[in-house]
Motif scaffolding. Structure first.
Motif, PDB file in Angstrom:
ATOM      1  N   SER A   2      35.086 -14.087  -3.450  1.00 57.68           N
ATOM      2  CA  SER A   2      35.611 -14.779  -2.289  1.00 57.68           C
ATOM      3  C   SER A   2      34.686 -15.926  -1.892  1.00 57.68           C
ATOM      4  N   ALA A   3      35.260 -16.881  -1.146  1.00 59.32           N
ATOM      5  CA  ALA A   3      34.479 -18.035  -0.706  1.00 59.32           C
ATOM      6  C   ALA A   3      33.368 -17.579   0.232  1.00 59.32           C
ATOM      7  N   PRO A   4      32.204 -18.232   0.195  1.00 59.02           N
ATOM      8  CA  PRO A   4      31.112 -17.831   1.083  1.00 59.02           C
ATOM      9  C   PRO A   4      31.499 -17.962   2.554  1.00 59.02           C
ATOM     10  N   LEU A   5      31.030 -17.037   3.337  1.00 57.59           N
ATOM     11  CA  LEU A   5      31.166 -17.139   4.780  1.00 57.59           C
ATOM     12  C   LEU A   5      29.975 -17.938   5.280  1.00 57.59           C
ATOM     13  N   LEU A   6      30.220 -18.958   6.078  1.00 56.67           N
ATOM     14  CA  LEU A   6      29.151 -19.797   6.604  1.00 56.67           C
ATOM     15  C   LEU A   6      28.686 -19.249   7.943  1.00 56.67           C
ATOM     16  N   VAL A   7      27.400 -18.965   8.057  1.00 57.01           N
ATOM     17  CA  VAL A   7      26.795 -18.557   9.322  1.00 57.01           C
ATOM     18  C   VAL A   7      25.958 -19.713   9.835  1.00 57.01           C
ATOM     19  N   VAL A   8      26.218 -20.128  11.058  1.00 57.99           N
ATOM     20  CA  VAL A   8      25.491 -21.217  11.706  1.00 57.99           C
ATOM     21  C   VAL A   8      24.837 -20.663  12.962  1.00 57.99           C
ATOM     22  N   GLY A   9      23.528 -20.802  13.077  1.00 57.51           N
ATOM     23  CA  GLY A   9      22.897 -20.301  14.293  1.00 57.51           C
ATOM     24  C   GLY A   9      21.392 -20.319  14.239  1.00 57.51           C
ATOM     25  N   ASP A  10      20.806 -19.777  15.292  1.00 61.64           N
ATOM     26  CA  ASP A  10      19.365 -19.834  15.492  1.00 61.64           C
ATOM     27  C   ASP A  10      18.696 -18.587  14.932  1.00 61.64           C
ATOM     28  N   ALA A  11      17.841 -18.789  13.928  1.00 59.99           N
ATOM     29  CA  ALA A  11      17.101 -17.683  13.339  1.00 59.99           C
ATOM     30  C   ALA A  11      15.894 -17.342  14.201  1.00 59.99           C
ATOM     31  N   LEU A  12      15.551 -16.060  14.213  1.00 60.41           N
ATOM     32  CA  LEU A  12      14.334 -15.578  14.854  1.00 60.41           C
ATOM     33  C   LEU A  12      13.579 -14.745  13.826  1.00 60.41           C
ATOM     34  N   LEU A  13      12.303 -14.550  14.047  1.00 60.22           N
ATOM     35  CA  LEU A  13      11.534 -13.595  13.264  1.00 60.22           C
ATOM     36  C   LEU A  13      11.215 -12.418  14.175  1.00 60.22           C
ATOM     37  N   ASP A  14      11.724 -11.243  13.817  1.00 57.97           N
ATOM     38  CA  ASP A  14      11.516 -10.049  14.624  1.00 57.97           C
ATOM     39  C   ASP A  14      10.432  -9.181  14.013  1.00 57.97           C
ATOM     40  N   CYS A  15       9.541  -8.705  14.852  1.00 56.04           N
ATOM     41  CA  CYS A  15       8.413  -7.899  14.399  1.00 56.04           C
ATOM     42  C   CYS A  15       8.330  -6.613  15.223  1.00 56.04           C
ATOM     43  N   ASP A  16       7.809  -5.586  14.598  1.00 58.06           N
ATOM     44  CA  ASP A  16       7.503  -4.336  15.296  1.00 58.06           C
ATOM     45  C   ASP A  16       6.039  -3.989  15.091  1.00 58.06           C
ATOM     46  N   LEU A  17       5.383  -3.604  16.159  1.00 57.81           N
ATOM     47  CA  LEU A  17       4.092  -2.923  16.096  1.00 57.81           C
ATOM     48  C   LEU A  17       4.382  -1.478  16.453  1.00 57.81           C
ATOM     49  N   GLU A  18       4.425  -0.621  15.438  1.00 59.27           N
ATOM     50  CA  GLU A  18       4.876   0.761  15.613  1.00 59.27           C
ATOM     51  C   GLU A  18       3.695   1.699  15.458  1.00 59.27           C
ATOM     52  N   GLY A  19       3.514   2.579  16.447  1.00 55.69           N
ATOM     53  CA  GLY A  19       2.446   3.555  16.371  1.00 55.69           C
ATOM     54  C   GLY A  19       2.798   4.823  17.122  1.00 55.69           C
ATOM     55  N   GLU A  20       1.783   5.591  17.487  1.00 55.64           N
ATOM     56  CA  GLU A  20       1.977   6.831  18.212  1.00 55.64           C
ATOM     57  C   GLU A  20       1.312   6.739  19.584  1.00 55.64           C
ATOM     58  N   VAL A  21       1.889   7.458  20.521  1.00 54.22           N
ATOM     59  CA  VAL A  21       1.342   7.507  21.882  1.00 54.22           C
ATOM     60  C   VAL A  21       0.996   8.948  22.217  1.00 54.22           C
ATOM     61  N   ALA A  22      -0.267   9.181  22.573  1.00 52.80           N
ATOM     62  CA  ALA A  22      -0.701  10.534  22.926  1.00 52.80           C
ATOM     63  C   ALA A  22      -1.391  10.584  24.287  1.00 52.80           C
ATOM     64  N   ARG A  23      -1.721   9.427  24.851  1.00 57.51           N
ATOM     65  CA  ARG A  23      -2.447   9.437  26.123  1.00 57.51           C
ATOM     66  C   ARG A  23      -2.258   8.111  26.835  1.00 57.51           C
ATOM     67  N   LEU A  24      -2.680   8.075  28.100  1.00 57.31           N
ATOM     68  CA  LEU A  24      -2.696   6.850  28.885  1.00 57.31           C
ATOM     69  C   LEU A  24      -4.093   6.241  28.851  1.00 57.31           C
ATOM     70  N   ALA A  25      -4.137   4.936  29.040  1.00 59.87           N
ATOM     71  CA  ALA A  25      -5.431   4.248  29.072  1.00 59.87           C
ATOM     72  C   ALA A  25      -6.221   4.701  30.304  1.00 59.87           C
ATOM     73  N   PRO A  26      -7.553   4.826  30.190  1.00 56.54           N
ATOM     74  CA  PRO A  26      -8.348   5.274  31.345  1.00 56.54           C
ATOM     75  C   PRO A  26      -8.445   4.235  32.455  1.00 56.54           C
ATOM     76  N   ASP A  27      -8.249   2.949  32.121  1.00 54.16           N
ATOM     77  CA  ASP A  27      -8.425   1.901  33.118  1.00 54.16           C
ATOM     78  C   ASP A  27      -7.118   1.431  33.749  1.00 54.16           C
ATOM     79  N   ALA A  28      -5.983   1.945  33.275  1.00 54.88           N
ATOM     80  CA  ALA A  28      -4.687   1.532  33.824  1.00 54.88           C
ATOM     81  C   ALA A  28      -3.634   2.545  33.376  1.00 54.88           C
ATOM     82  N   PRO A  29      -2.602   2.737  34.180  1.00 51.74           N
ATOM     83  CA  PRO A  29      -1.563   3.724  33.813  1.00 51.74           C
ATOM     84  C   PRO A  29      -0.604   3.170  32.755  1.00 51.74           C
TER      85      PRO A  29
END
Length: 486
Positions: A2-29
């Protein structure tokens, strides 16, 4: 191919910083994220283009890219997935970074305010050649730079427009516009008013069809589904199941699926039904977290490959699989329609009614009833009596007496109560019930519903729900009779 579908629009770069949470910081909640690792994926219009490509449809993607590191990374991620037609970028490509812990987003950082610096000859030619175009407008200038050729394309071809509050209005003549609920309510704030999300969406969509000179506007409603309007009684398409997961990118999946189905010849209503299903499955299969990272050659569609890589939200949440605009109330199990209505209204719920003969209950009936129930918090079926059916269908009908038809209907999990009426139309019982929503199959039109003015007279809403083609009581009876012959 089939003929290509044309997508026109604004690209973004999406990033994740993924980790684990086990506690709160001592200097701030605030939570402490440890062991974080970074992953990236295409975002914005680039995600929409990628999802079209992974569905097996060829794609040409027009977007603004520069020489900055984020642009270079996005080029790498898209390499081999599609044909890329770049526009010049003024500034640096927008980068969206989510900080996540334990599978939850804790913070988002936005960097880069780059905008398309103008059109290019190659981009104009790509628009001029295209037969189907998806505009994914994130308000960073790509669609605006090509507004003139896109306006001409809408006159001669098929154009789907996924808008964003930071972008411009769609060009006139668009086949389908796909705003989220929040976007539609914002665009048409004066006409949309307040109230239940379904009613607000219907008023907003009807207004935007006129304002944007669009053939249709489809408002996505998160976990509830979507509402399609051509300017009259809207079609409500509920989600086929409750999808639990990260909903980011589901709006892009919806628009990509709708555009692809339209390119393949589907009717607008069929494309919306398919797109609701695709968006729900996208969330259920992991959403952005199932979009794989870069590898050589064509990639697999989300949810069908190993090593899932999470990704952050685009500029605005799409809502599929997230909490709906209002929480659904628990179902009542009472058979008395007036008691059901009173109890639901006492909780501030939304009463839905539908009507018909429902003679020889079949899959088409069940699909209609399930969709109608999804439009509110209880469903009352107004059922034609035996005499009423006989007057309308002839002396051989009904095949099943009213008492048995009512018993079958109330046995369905989607039906809260049944009210039998003897007239040709249900107007008398509707006056007694005064439902908030009167739902009928999409094989009807508003002009074909004499009770529509009555329902709208007390502020009620008429909606159509998808009609399951190929199912009818008459055809079922004929097949049964033929098989019984010697």
């Amino acid at each position: 191919m089939s003929a290509p579908l044309l997508v026109v629009g604004d690209a973004l770069l999406d990033c994740d910083l993924e980790g684990e949470v086990a506690r709160l910081a001592p200097d701030a909640p605030v939570p402490v994220v440890h062991g974080a690792h970074r992953r990236t994926r295409p975002g914005g219009a680039a995600l929409a283009a990628l999802l079209v490509a992974r569905s097996g449809h060829p794609v040409t993607f027009v977007t603004a890219l520069g020489e900055d590191p984020a642009s270079a990374e996005l080029r790498r991620l898209l390499d081999g997935e599609m044909d890329l037609v770049p526009l010049p970028l003024r500034g640096t490509l927008a980068r969206k970074t989510r900080v996540r812990g334990g599978g939850q987003s804790l913070l988002r950082l936005d960097e880069g305010e780059g905008r398309a610096a103008g059109p290019s000859r190659a981009a104009r030619e790509a628009v001029a050649r295209a037969t189907t175009i998806l505009v994914s407008d994130y308000g960073r200038g790509t669609a605006d730079a090509l507004r003139a050729p896109l306006t001409e394309a809408a006159r001669r071809g098929l154009l789907v427009w996924d808008p964003h509050p930071r972008g411009e209005a769609p060009v006139p003549g668009v086949r389908l516009v796909t705003p989220s609920f929040a976007e539609a309510a914002s665009y048409a704030a004066r006409e949309a008013g307040a109230g239940d999300a379904l009613a607000v969406a219907a008023r907003a969509a009807r207004s935007l069809v006129r304002e944007w000179e669009a053939a249709a506007v489809c408002v996505t409603l998160g976990a509830r589904g979507a509402l399609l309007s051509h300017g009259e009684a809207p079609l409500f398409v509920p989600t086929p199941f409750t999808a639990v997961g990260d909903p980011c990118g589901a709006g892009d999946r919806f628009a990509a699926a709708a555009a692809t189905l339209l390119a393949e010849g589907a009717l607008t209503e069929e494309a919306v039904v398919g797109a609701v299903d695709a968006a729900a499955r996208y969330v259920a299969e992991g959403g952005a977290t199932a979009v794989r990272g870069h590898a050589s050659g064509r990639r697999q569609e989300a949810g069908h490959g190993p090593d899932p890589v999470p990704g952050p939200e685009a500029d605005a949440p799409s809502g599929f699989g997230a909490s709906p605009p209002e929480e659904a109330l628990p179902r009542d199990t009472y058979g008395d329609p007036y008691e059901v209505v009173a109890r639901v209204r006492a909780r501030g719920g939304r009463v839905v009614a539908t009507g018909g003969c429902f003679d020889l209950l079949h899959a088409g009936h069940v699909a209609l009833l399930e969709a109608a129930r999804a439009a509110g918090d209880c469903l009352v079926v107004c059922l034609n009596s035996d005499d009423s059916v006989r007057r309308g269908k002839g002396p051989g009908r009904p095949l099943v007496p009213a008492r048995d038809r009512a018993r079958l209907l109330t046995a369905l999990g989607c039906v809260d109560a049944v009210l039998v009426f003897d007239e040709e139309t249900p107007e008398r019982v509707l006056r007694a019930l005064r439902p908030d929503v009167w739902a009928k199959g999409a094989d009807y039109t508003r002009d074909g519903l004499p009770e529509a003015d009555l329902v709208e007279g007390w502020g009620g809403q008429v909606v159509l729900v998808p009609y399951l083609a190929g199912h009818s009581t008459t055809a079922l009876a004929h097949r049964a009779a033929a098989r019984s012959l010697p």
